[in-house]
Design an enzyme around this catalytic site. Structure first.
Site, PDB file in Angstrom:
ATOM      1  N   THR A 166       1.103  -0.955   0.214  1.00  0.00           N
ATOM      2  CA  THR A 166      -0.049   0.154  -0.054  1.00  0.00           C
ATOM      3  C   THR A 166       0.765   1.548  -0.041  1.00  0.00           C
ATOM      4  O   THR A 166       2.039   1.014   0.384  1.00  0.00           O
ATOM      5  CB  THR A 166      -0.742  -0.239   0.805  1.00  0.00           C
ATOM      6  N   PRO A 193      -0.840   6.338   3.313  1.00  0.00           N
ATOM      7  CA  PRO A 193      -0.242   6.928   4.475  1.00  0.00           C
ATOM      8  C   PRO A 193      -0.895   6.027   6.176  1.00  0.00           C
ATOM      9  O   PRO A 193      -0.625   5.934   7.395  1.00  0.00           O
ATOM     10  CB  PRO A 193       0.081   8.252   4.845  1.00  0.00           C
ATOM     11  N   ASP A 227      -7.340  -6.572   2.041  1.00  0.00           N
ATOM     12  CA  ASP A 227      -8.906  -5.223   1.446  1.00  0.00           C
ATOM     13  C   ASP A 227     -10.167  -4.804   2.500  1.00  0.00           C
ATOM     14  O   ASP A 227      -9.824  -6.227   2.984  1.00  0.00           O
ATOM     15  CB  ASP A 227      -9.080  -6.125   0.153  1.00  0.00           C
TER      16      ASP A 227
END
Ligand code: IMP
Length: 177
Positions: free
Chosen positions: A5, A8, A62
């Site tokens: 990913t 942040p 996910d």
């Protein structure tokens, strides 16, 4: 370990729970944007983990919001339910006049190291609010209530989040590996 990913918020949460040694895609110099066309969160987590694998253990997650009165929608399509900025309004509109408002957030994390493939799930139950409330969080947080407060009204939502629950299970697994 690589976390597949560049978000942040997710990275902060992952590092808070798993500690150091987590490298994001951009830090690892990996460009990976696979098509997330799985039918389940588990499928998509696996797609993302495999796509980012470069002979270093990788995790990918996910997540989605599942609403009972909408037969589980937006579910695996939560990120694609409508254009950004319109998703929450669409949910509220679809639930106008609906009293049964039960929903849950779910996260599935896939760990893949070239040999082992493992999945870890976390779930947070709540109800869909009647309006947007709160300033914190992201995505559907401001319309998802737990004990009368939306997640966007809870500054430390990450302490109870679906992602946190999945990460805690992953942490236990990694400690035994
Ligand atoms: P992702 O696949 O984990 O990035 O999540 C898919 C979509 O679900 C995101 O675009 C968000 O809209 C929504 N979502 C996932 N987790 C959360 C959460 O904790 N709060 C609010 N929305 C979330």
């Amino acid at each position: 370990m690589i976390a597949a990913t560049n978000n942040p918020g997710k990275l902060r949460e992952i590092r808070e729970i798993l500690g150091g040694g987590i490298i994001s895609l951009s830090e690892a110099g990996i460009v990976s944007e696979p098509v997330e066309d799985g039918l389940t969160l588990r499928d998509n987590a696996y797609i993302k983990a495999k796509a980012a694998f470069r002979n270093v253990p990788v995790i990918a997650d996910d997540s989605g919001l599942f609403i009972a009165a909408l037969d589980g929608a937006p579910g695996v399509n939560s990120a694609r339910f409508d254009v950004p900025g319109k998703r929450r309004g669409k949910v509220l509109k679809l639930l106008e006049g609906v009293t049964e408002r039960a929903a849950y957030f779910e996260t599935v994390i896939c760990y893949f190291d070239g040999v082992n493939t493992e999945f870890f799930t976390g779930r947070l139950d709540g109800v869909i609010a009647h309006e947007n409330r709160g300033e914190f969080g992201f995505g559907y947080d401001s319309i998802f209530e737990v004990d009368g407060l939306t997640l966007a009204e809870i500054p430390d939502k990450n302490k109870i989040s679906h992602r946190k629950k999945a990460l805690e299970k992953l942490k236990e697994y990694l400690e035994k590996l």
